[in-house]
Design an enzyme around this catalytic site. Structure first.
Site: not given
Ligand code: NAP
Length: 290
Positions: A52, A96, A119
């Site tokens: 990322k 995460q 997300d």
């Protein structure tokens, strides 16, 4: 069998984002920015976070990383998210997953501002997606839609079967496929589905996200169908330098002599997830600064 490699698909998405970012920055805006929170030292999570960061750097996005030991208190992560929610230098936030067991994932996800929810896992964005409003769409199912478009796989009037009903893949995937404009007829399966083959055998599109290698093989799929393998499983393999290899949730080799389009693992859906995260980061920046 037609192998639907996804490198070109991901590259085309990244190029689109690059061009859109150039226009955005040319208007006098600062580059989009992403804050990533990593807890503990799970090696798969570390790899995802590194990818990322590299994607942000390649696009000229700003990237802030916050790394904590495994035993960090939940309260510390919540207060960091509060700070990031208020920080004007941050457009998008990603925590995460998975988190250590003592931290309540649901609480963490719900704390992220829906406007910075890179997300798309927050209840607000999930709800918006379900009712067909503009939303941050979870990256993996959103990436799968890019694959279907890239390979000209029609969805309207087609039967789609999603195997798996997780909040991060199965449910949002089904929600997207059933939207007006996508117009698939959708079946969602789980471990209590009595006869999986009965559901998949006449499907035009089968999306497999179970976390179990070999959930289906070619005997589950009709000729002409498309199979999207979401699975990423580490299987012990002493012949590999790292001691494991990656495999999907589908028995890929059983499709070799079949008239089926199928995504490989690695080289498939996994490549899309980071690209779609970049798309959500840009979208957050554009929304915040008009
Ligand atoms: P998850 O939370 O463990 O959910 C798995 C789902 O599959 C559950 O709903 C489960 O049903 C269902 N399931 C399991 N075995 C089944 C079977 N034999 N028949 C029917 N349904 C079955 O997993 P996830 O987070 O969605 O992830 C799924 C896979 O995708 C994993 O391999 C993961 O590593 C991978 N993944 C890849 C990406 C990527 O970027 N490529 C991103 C996310 C996830 P129940 O609800 O009844 O238990």
């Amino acid at each position: 069998m037609i192998r639907m490699g996804c490198r070109n698909v991901a590259d085309s998405v990244i190029e689109r984002i690059r061009k859109e970012t150039e226009v955005f920055v040319a208007k006098g805006n600062r580059a989009p920015s992403l804050a990533v929170v990593l807890v503990g030292n799970d090696s798969a999570s570390e790899t995802y976070v590194r990818k990322k960061k590299e994607a942000c750097e390649s696009l000229g996005f700003l990237h802030f990383q916050y790394t904590f030991d495994e035993d960090v208190k939940e309260e510390r992560i919540l207060s960091l998210i509060d700070e990031l929610n208020c920080n004007d230098d941050v457009d998008a936030i990603l925590v995460q997953l998975p988190l250590p067991k003592h931290i309540d994932e649901k609480k963490i996800i719900e704390r992220i501002s829906p406007e910075k929810d890179a997300d798309g896992f927050s209840p607000v964005n999930m709800g918006r997606l379900l009712i067909g409003e503009d939303a941050f769409v979870p990256c993996t199912p959103n990436g799968i839609m890019e694959i279907l478009r890239y390979y000209s796989i029609p969805t309207a009037g087609k039967k789609a079967v999603v195997i798996g009903r997780s909040n991060i893949v199965g449910k949002p995937m089904a929600a997207i496929l059933m939207q007006r404009g996508v117009d698939a007829t959708v079946t969602v399966c789980n471990t209590k589905t009595p006869d999986l083959k009965k559901e998949t055998i006449d499907a035009d599109i089968v999306i497999v996200a179970t976390g179990h290698p070999g959930t289906i093989d070619s005997s589950y799929i009709k000729d002409g169908a498309a199979v999207i393998d979401v699975g990423v499983n580490r299987v012990e393999d002493s012949s590999r330098p790292k001691g494991f290899r990656l495999t999907g949730d589908v028995d890929y080799h059983s499709f070799e002599n079949r008239d089926v389009m199928i995504t490989p693992v690695p080289g498939g859906v996994g490549l899309m997830t980071v690209a779609m995260l970049m798309a959500n980061t840009l979208k957050a920046a554009e929304r915040r600064r008009g």
